[in-house]
Scaffold this motif. Sequence first.
Motif, short mmCIF file in Angstrom:
data_model
loop_
_atom_site.label_atom_id
_atom_site.label_comp_id
_atom_site.label_asym_id
_atom_site.label_seq_id
_atom_site.Cartn_x
_atom_site.Cartn_y
_atom_site.Cartn_z
N HIS A 61 5.28 -0.34 -3.38
CA HIS A 61 4.77 -0.06 -4.72
C HIS A 61 5.87 0.72 -5.44
O HIS A 61 6.13 1.87 -5.10
CB HIS A 61 3.48 0.75 -4.66
CG HIS A 61 2.39 0.06 -3.89
ND1 HIS A 61 1.62 -0.94 -4.43
CD2 HIS A 61 1.96 0.21 -2.62
CE1 HIS A 61 0.76 -1.38 -3.53
NE2 HIS A 61 0.95 -0.69 -2.42
N GLY A 67 2.62 6.29 -9.91
CA GLY A 67 2.51 5.08 -9.10
C GLY A 67 2.09 5.34 -7.66
O GLY A 67 1.71 6.44 -7.29
N GLN A 69 -0.32 4.00 -4.23
CA GLN A 69 -1.64 3.45 -3.96
C GLN A 69 -2.40 4.37 -3.02
O GLN A 69 -1.79 5.02 -2.16
CB GLN A 69 -1.49 2.06 -3.32
CG GLN A 69 -2.79 1.31 -3.12
CD GLN A 69 -2.57 -0.06 -2.50
OE1 GLN A 69 -1.89 -0.19 -1.49
NE2 GLN A 69 -3.13 -1.08 -3.12
N PRO A 100 5.00 5.94 -3.92
CA PRO A 100 5.84 4.84 -4.40
C PRO A 100 7.16 4.81 -3.61
O PRO A 100 7.63 5.85 -3.14
CB PRO A 100 6.08 5.18 -5.87
CG PRO A 100 5.70 6.60 -6.04
CD PRO A 100 4.75 6.94 -4.94
N GLU A 120 -4.95 1.67 -7.34
CA GLU A 120 -3.56 1.65 -7.82
C GLU A 120 -3.35 2.89 -8.69
O GLU A 120 -4.02 3.05 -9.72
CB GLU A 120 -3.28 0.38 -8.61
CG GLU A 120 -3.43 -0.89 -7.81
CD GLU A 120 -2.40 -1.05 -6.71
OE1 GLU A 120 -1.25 -0.59 -6.90
OE2 GLU A 120 -2.74 -1.61 -5.66
N CYS A 126 5.28 0.38 -13.12
CA CYS A 126 4.77 0.09 -11.78
C CYS A 126 4.88 -1.41 -11.48
O CYS A 126 4.62 -2.24 -12.35
CB CYS A 126 3.31 0.52 -11.64
SG CYS A 126 3.09 2.30 -11.71
N ASN A 128 4.68 -4.25 -7.77
CA ASN A 128 4.65 -4.45 -6.32
C ASN A 128 5.79 -5.37 -5.94
O ASN A 128 5.99 -6.42 -6.55
CB ASN A 128 3.33 -5.08 -5.88
CG ASN A 128 2.19 -4.10 -5.90
OD1 ASN A 128 2.39 -2.89 -5.95
ND2 ASN A 128 0.98 -4.61 -5.86
#
Length: 142
Positions: A61, A67, A69, A100, A120, A126, A128
């Motif tokens: 991420h 940012g 998760q 992140p 998220e 941000c 993935n």
Amino acid sequence: MNNKEEFDKENVFGLGMPNDMFAQYFIGQSYLNPLVDIDNTNIFVANVTFEPGCRNNWHIHNAKSGGGQVLICTAGEGWYQEQGKPAQSLKPGVVINIQPGIKHWHGAKKDSWFSHVAVEVPGEDCSNEWLEPVDDEEYDKL
């Protein structure tokens, strides 16, 4: 928890629909049940369910700031692993805060359905970055 009927009783946020949009980044079948209306909020929250043996690819991420998760484990049993570290067993009640820039993967154990709520974390720029699948040989050793 290999028994789907028993798992469904514990999976309080529901199975949702097959996660076809991201299927290319998973080994096995996963399901996605969004828990918020993404058009009316700046945070994505969804219940993700993995069939036994299902896991996502290694991924990162990325974010310029903020940012990451958060995973809130809710039913069944799974795994979480950061690159270079041993895998962590996941059970209901376990919370994983993924910063992140950390390469990692998560998914179900071989013999259990598994669900987590994925949050998220909002941030700037941000994204993935999806990487290689988790090697079968490495996964089978867990």
